[in-house]
Design a protein around this motif. Structure first.
Motif, PDB file in Angstrom:
ATOM      1  N   PHE A 281      88.047 -66.543 -29.500  1.00 32.48           N
ATOM      2  CA  PHE A 281      86.938 -65.754 -28.979  1.00 32.48           C
ATOM      3  C   PHE A 281      85.751 -66.645 -28.631  1.00 32.48           C
ATOM      4  O   PHE A 281      85.093 -66.460 -27.600  1.00 32.48           O
ATOM      5  CB  PHE A 281      86.516 -64.698 -29.996  1.00 32.48           C
ATOM      6  CG  PHE A 281      85.369 -63.849 -29.540  1.00 32.48           C
ATOM      7  CD1 PHE A 281      85.520 -62.962 -28.474  1.00 32.48           C
ATOM      8  CD2 PHE A 281      84.128 -63.924 -30.160  1.00 32.48           C
ATOM      9  CE1 PHE A 281      84.457 -62.174 -28.041  1.00 32.48           C
ATOM     10  CE2 PHE A 281      83.064 -63.152 -29.729  1.00 32.48           C
ATOM     11  CZ  PHE A 281      83.226 -62.275 -28.673  1.00 32.48           C
ATOM     12  N   THR A 282      85.474 -67.627 -29.474  1.00 28.82           N
ATOM     13  CA  THR A 282      84.363 -68.539 -29.220  1.00 28.82           C
ATOM     14  C   THR A 282      84.564 -69.310 -27.923  1.00 28.82           C
ATOM     15  O   THR A 282      83.640 -69.458 -27.119  1.00 28.82           O
ATOM     16  CB  THR A 282      84.199 -69.527 -30.390  1.00 28.82           C
ATOM     17  OG1 THR A 282      83.841 -68.807 -31.572  1.00 28.82           O
ATOM     18  CG2 THR A 282      83.113 -70.561 -30.097  1.00 28.82           C
TER      19      THR A 282
ATOM     20  N   ARG B 247      78.769 -69.487 -25.372  1.00 23.83           N
ATOM     21  CA  ARG B 247      80.027 -70.096 -25.799  1.00 23.83           C
ATOM     22  C   ARG B 247      79.958 -71.618 -25.719  1.00 23.83           C
ATOM     23  O   ARG B 247      80.438 -72.320 -26.601  1.00 23.83           O
ATOM     24  CB  ARG B 247      81.175 -69.574 -24.935  1.00 23.83           C
ATOM     25  CG  ARG B 247      81.720 -68.229 -25.391  1.00 23.83           C
ATOM     26  CD  ARG B 247      82.813 -67.734 -24.491  1.00 23.83           C
ATOM     27  NE  ARG B 247      83.610 -66.710 -25.138  1.00 23.83           N
ATOM     28  CZ  ARG B 247      84.231 -65.737 -24.502  1.00 23.83           C
ATOM     29  NH1 ARG B 247      84.158 -65.656 -23.177  1.00 23.83           N
ATOM     30  NH2 ARG B 247      84.951 -64.855 -25.171  1.00 23.83           N
ATOM     31  N   ALA B 248      79.369 -72.128 -24.646  1.00 20.07           N
ATOM     32  CA  ALA B 248      79.276 -73.569 -24.480  1.00 20.07           C
ATOM     33  C   ALA B 248      78.445 -74.205 -25.585  1.00 20.07           C
ATOM     34  O   ALA B 248      78.790 -75.257 -26.120  1.00 20.07           O
ATOM     35  CB  ALA B 248      78.677 -73.900 -23.110  1.00 20.07           C
ATOM     36  N   PHE B 249      77.345 -73.536 -25.951  1.00 20.21           N
ATOM     37  CA  PHE B 249      76.511 -74.078 -27.019  1.00 20.21           C
ATOM     38  C   PHE B 249      77.236 -74.033 -28.361  1.00 20.21           C
ATOM     39  O   PHE B 249      77.171 -74.973 -29.151  1.00 20.21           O
ATOM     40  CB  PHE B 249      75.188 -73.315 -27.113  1.00 20.21           C
ATOM     41  CG  PHE B 249      74.278 -73.850 -28.188  1.00 20.21           C
ATOM     42  CD1 PHE B 249      73.584 -75.027 -28.001  1.00 20.21           C
ATOM     43  CD2 PHE B 249      74.147 -73.179 -29.399  1.00 20.21           C
ATOM     44  CE1 PHE B 249      72.768 -75.542 -29.004  1.00 20.21           C
ATOM     45  CE2 PHE B 249      73.337 -73.679 -30.397  1.00 20.21           C
ATOM     46  CZ  PHE B 249      72.639 -74.859 -30.204  1.00 20.21           C
ATOM     47  N   ALA B 250      77.938 -72.925 -28.630  1.00 24.97           N
ATOM     48  CA  ALA B 250      78.690 -72.813 -29.882  1.00 24.97           C
ATOM     49  C   ALA B 250      79.749 -73.901 -29.973  1.00 24.97           C
ATOM     50  O   ALA B 250      79.928 -74.541 -31.021  1.00 24.97           O
ATOM     51  CB  ALA B 250      79.333 -71.429 -29.982  1.00 24.97           C
ATOM     52  N   TYR B 251      80.461 -74.146 -28.868  1.00 21.22           N
ATOM     53  CA  TYR B 251      81.499 -75.173 -28.856  1.00 21.22           C
ATOM     54  C   TYR B 251      80.898 -76.558 -29.035  1.00 21.22           C
ATOM     55  O   TYR B 251      81.382 -77.371 -29.841  1.00 21.22           O
ATOM     56  CB  TYR B 251      82.283 -75.104 -27.545  1.00 21.22           C
ATOM     57  CG  TYR B 251      83.250 -76.248 -27.359  1.00 21.22           C
ATOM     58  CD1 TYR B 251      84.361 -76.389 -28.177  1.00 21.22           C
ATOM     59  CD2 TYR B 251      83.043 -77.196 -26.356  1.00 21.22           C
ATOM     60  CE1 TYR B 251      85.245 -77.430 -28.011  1.00 21.22           C
ATOM     61  CE2 TYR B 251      83.918 -78.243 -26.185  1.00 21.22           C
ATOM     62  CZ  TYR B 251      85.024 -78.362 -27.007  1.00 21.22           C
ATOM     63  OH  TYR B 251      85.883 -79.404 -26.842  1.00 21.22           O
ATOM     64  N   SER B 252      79.829 -76.845 -28.304  1.00 20.78           N
ATOM     65  CA  SER B 252      79.210 -78.177 -28.366  1.00 20.78           C
ATOM     66  C   SER B 252      78.607 -78.472 -29.735  1.00 20.78           C
ATOM     67  O   SER B 252      78.589 -79.616 -30.175  1.00 20.78           O
ATOM     68  CB  SER B 252      78.132 -78.295 -27.286  1.00 20.78           C
ATOM     69  OG  SER B 252      78.684 -78.153 -25.998  1.00 20.78           O
ATOM     70  N   SER B 253      78.107 -77.433 -30.390  1.00 20.20           N
ATOM     71  CA  SER B 253      77.500 -77.628 -31.709  1.00 20.20           C
ATOM     72  C   SER B 253      78.507 -77.423 -32.842  1.00 20.20           C
ATOM     73  O   SER B 253      78.137 -77.512 -34.011  1.00 20.20           O
ATOM     74  CB  SER B 253      76.314 -76.674 -31.892  1.00 20.20           C
ATOM     75  OG  SER B 253      76.738 -75.323 -31.751  1.00 20.20           O
ATOM     76  N   GLU B 254      79.781 -77.127 -32.474  1.00 21.21           N
ATOM     77  CA  GLU B 254      80.857 -76.942 -33.458  1.00 21.21           C
ATOM     78  C   GLU B 254      80.509 -75.874 -34.487  1.00 21.21           C
ATOM     79  O   GLU B 254      80.678 -76.046 -35.682  1.00 21.21           O
ATOM     80  CB  GLU B 254      81.191 -78.272 -34.156  1.00 21.21           C
ATOM     81  CG  GLU B 254      81.675 -79.344 -33.199  1.00 21.21           C
ATOM     82  CD  GLU B 254      82.060 -80.619 -33.914  1.00 21.21           C
ATOM     83  OE1 GLU B 254      81.702 -80.777 -35.105  1.00 21.21           O
ATOM     84  OE2 GLU B 254      82.716 -81.477 -33.281  1.00 21.21           O
TER      85      GLU B 254
END
Length: 251
Positions: free
Chosen positions: A59-60, A202-209
């Protein structure tokens, strides 16, 4: 599987995800339903915790066998993620391996063009799912699709329809609601569409793990804000200076 399907019809109790995993001889099982106008995958059953974390990862990132199965309406089976082309799910594959997910099979709950949800099976990665597992998963998704589309028609002693029971209850609290709220706030902050705002989130969540829900919480609590004049808001996900905390500097 016959016993499990019978439990569904009778409104079975207990842990449906665990019972489903046992019936399918799977390492893990997750069932997500598509809700809302944008058809967000809302988790209903997850067993064990690894299945829940993998659903959250898909989902992320917005990619993986589950989203592919929902989009195409056909099962997606990958018994060994190490053999999947890196460019197929570039963000998901390394994270899935790191969390210990080896093999995944996703079966859509669908009739024609209608999509209701998706059933995800985790496997140990040593072999493809057997013909019996495929048959059982297909029978189960067919039964679930009919149940969620038609509702439970079983009459009680007075002829009134009974509820579906624990096994088939729709989620009472939507876990993804905060993501929708945060997306709306980002859309206003950036003056962009909801689709673009969700991509930024989503991009920020992925980049910040970080999990998408955790980042959404920060946006809703106004600990994190997306500004259009920052590098990240312009689409540079390598520079995380865009989203920032109004009270404590850069986020």
């Amino acid at each position: 599987m016959a016993d499990f399907l019978r439990s569904l019809r009778l409104g079975g109790r207990g842990n449906p995800a665990q019972a489903c995993a046992r019936a399918l001889c799977a390492e893990g099982v997750a069932l997500s339903l598509l809700v809302g106008k944008d058809r967000t995958a809302e988790p209903l059953w997850c067993y064990p915790d690894l299945s829940a974390r993998f659903e959250e990862l898909q989902f992320t990132l917005g990619e993986g066998p589950g989203p592919d199965a929902v989009r195409t309406g056909v099962p997606v089976t990958e018994p060994d993620l190490d053999r999947v082309r890196p460019d197929r799910w570039p963000a998901l594959l390394p994270s899935a391996r790191e969390m210990g997910v080896h093999g995944v099979s996703c079966f859509p709950l669908s009739i024609g063009a209608i999509r209701v949800g998706v059933l995800t099976m985790l496997s140990d990665g040593d072999r493809r799912i057997s013909d019996q597992q495929w048959t059982d998963a297909t029978a189960l998704t067919g039964a679930l699709t009919g149940a969620f589309l038609d509702g439970d028609r079983r009459p009680d002693g007075d002829g009134a329809a009974l509820g579906p029971g624990t096994f088939l209850e729709w989620p009472t609290g939507l876990h993804r609601a905060k993501v929708h709220q945060a997306t709306g706030m980002i859309s206003v902050q950036l003056g962009t569409s909801m689709e673009d705002a969700l991509l930024r989130l989503r991009a920020f969540a992925y980049s910040s793990e970080r999990p998408l829900g955790e980042v959404a919480d920060d946006v809703i609590a106004r600990r994190l804000r997306f500004d259009d004049d920052d590098n990240y808001a312009d689409g540079d996900i390598d520079d995380l200076s865009g989203p920032h905390s109004p009270d404590a500097g850069k986020g």
